[in-house]
Design a protein around this motif. Sequence first.
Motif, mmCIF file in Angstrom:
data_model
loop_
_atom_site.group_PDB
_atom_site.id
_atom_site.type_symbol
_atom_site.label_atom_id
_atom_site.label_comp_id
_atom_site.label_asym_id
_atom_site.label_seq_id
_atom_site.Cartn_x
_atom_site.Cartn_y
_atom_site.Cartn_z
ATOM 1 N N ALA A 64 5.307 41.932 53.951
ATOM 2 C CA ALA A 64 5.635 41.496 55.304
ATOM 3 C C ALA A 64 4.791 40.283 55.695
ATOM 4 C CB ALA A 64 5.404 42.634 56.292
ATOM 5 N N LYS A 65 3.513 40.354 55.401
ATOM 6 C CA LYS A 65 2.603 39.251 55.707
ATOM 7 C C LYS A 65 3.023 37.977 54.960
ATOM 8 C CE LYS A 65 -2.284 37.994 55.093
ATOM 9 N NZ LYS A 65 -2.128 37.129 53.903
ATOM 10 N N TYR A 122 10.239 44.476 56.052
ATOM 11 C CA TYR A 122 9.182 44.947 55.155
ATOM 12 C C TYR A 122 8.166 45.794 55.920
ATOM 13 C CZ TYR A 122 10.292 42.118 50.981
ATOM 14 O OH TYR A 122 10.873 41.581 49.845
ATOM 15 N N GLU A 123 7.840 45.360 57.139
ATOM 16 C CA GLU A 123 6.876 46.145 57.911
ATOM 17 C C GLU A 123 7.427 47.527 58.239
ATOM 18 O OE1 GLU A 123 4.085 46.146 61.916
ATOM 19 O OE2 GLU A 123 5.272 44.370 61.436
ATOM 20 N N TYR A 178 13.245 34.632 56.160
ATOM 21 C CA TYR A 178 11.887 35.119 55.889
ATOM 22 C C TYR A 178 11.340 35.894 57.090
ATOM 23 C CZ TYR A 178 11.772 32.273 51.676
ATOM 24 O OH TYR A 178 12.037 31.737 50.434
ATOM 25 N N GLY A 238 10.319 39.740 56.769
ATOM 26 C CA GLY A 238 8.975 40.210 57.074
ATOM 27 C C GLY A 238 8.975 41.414 57.990
ATOM 28 N N ALA A 256 5.969 37.143 53.825
ATOM 29 C CA ALA A 256 7.235 36.614 54.329
ATOM 30 C C ALA A 256 7.033 35.866 55.648
ATOM 31 C CB ALA A 256 8.248 37.746 54.508
ATOM 32 N N LEU A 257 6.212 36.415 56.543
ATOM 33 C CA LEU A 257 5.985 35.740 57.826
ATOM 34 C C LEU A 257 5.173 34.460 57.648
ATOM 35 C CD1 LEU A 257 5.369 38.716 60.283
ATOM 36 C CD2 LEU A 257 7.458 37.389 59.913
#
Length: 266
Positions: free
Chosen positions: A87-88, A78-79, A71, A75, A90-91
């Motif tokens: 991204a948010k 994704y960013e 994850y 993330g 996933a983090l």
Amino acid sequence: MKKILNLMALFFGMLFIVQSVAYADSCSSVEREMVQGQTAVEVARNDGGFQKAARLFEKATEKAPGCADAYYNLGLVYEKTTDYAKAKKALEKYLRLSPDAKDAATVRKQIYRLEFLVSNKVEEQKALKTAEGRFVDNGDGTISDIQTGLMWAKKDSYAATGTCIWMDAAQTYARDLITGGHQDWRPPSIKELQSIYDDSEGIHAMDFNGSPLHLPAVFEQGGGYRYWSSEFSGDCCASFLDFRSNTVGRLARSFCDGFGVRAVRP
């Protein structure tokens, strides 16, 4: 755990760094996907490359939903594709799985940063549409032109790679591009380039020097100021459009300074 992407490196657009630490038990079953995801990041040259990496890390989270590092890496990738909402998410999942991680405070700050980017992107998408709603940011690295029916790559080659490009390489770059799930990109004609030249007053995109271009601000900042077209001029040269002055010119195909290519489809 084994995190193959370094958070602070991503902040500043630097190289990803491999951190050599042991895998958690929950990640051992997805070693193949993790290593292949790392490799995809290392060789990525455009959004399509990072999207390939994202698919590999997505596969890792599906096979091993308890693998926090999958994850984390997902993330960050994704960013890189500007999908800040994913991204948010996933983090946040990473922190739920590893609340006591040594980098928890740093990751939490990154989540706050992504919250801003998500809201800012929504505002930009609203603000950057023309009065007629001509240009639409699809949120996947592509821009749709409602007036002409064309779809453009949000980033030109200069913004994507950080360097200029000569004519023959520009043709290859455009045709090899994979962005927004599409693979049928091509270099544009002079007429198509002129269709997005914007001489109106207001906010415009900036080139890599921070100078304004006659290009709608919906397009990515930091691009070239001259764009190669698909049109050759004899054996030696090719045509381009200068987005500082709407000048159509012809130069040797080996010329590079200030040049990019903005892919278009269909």
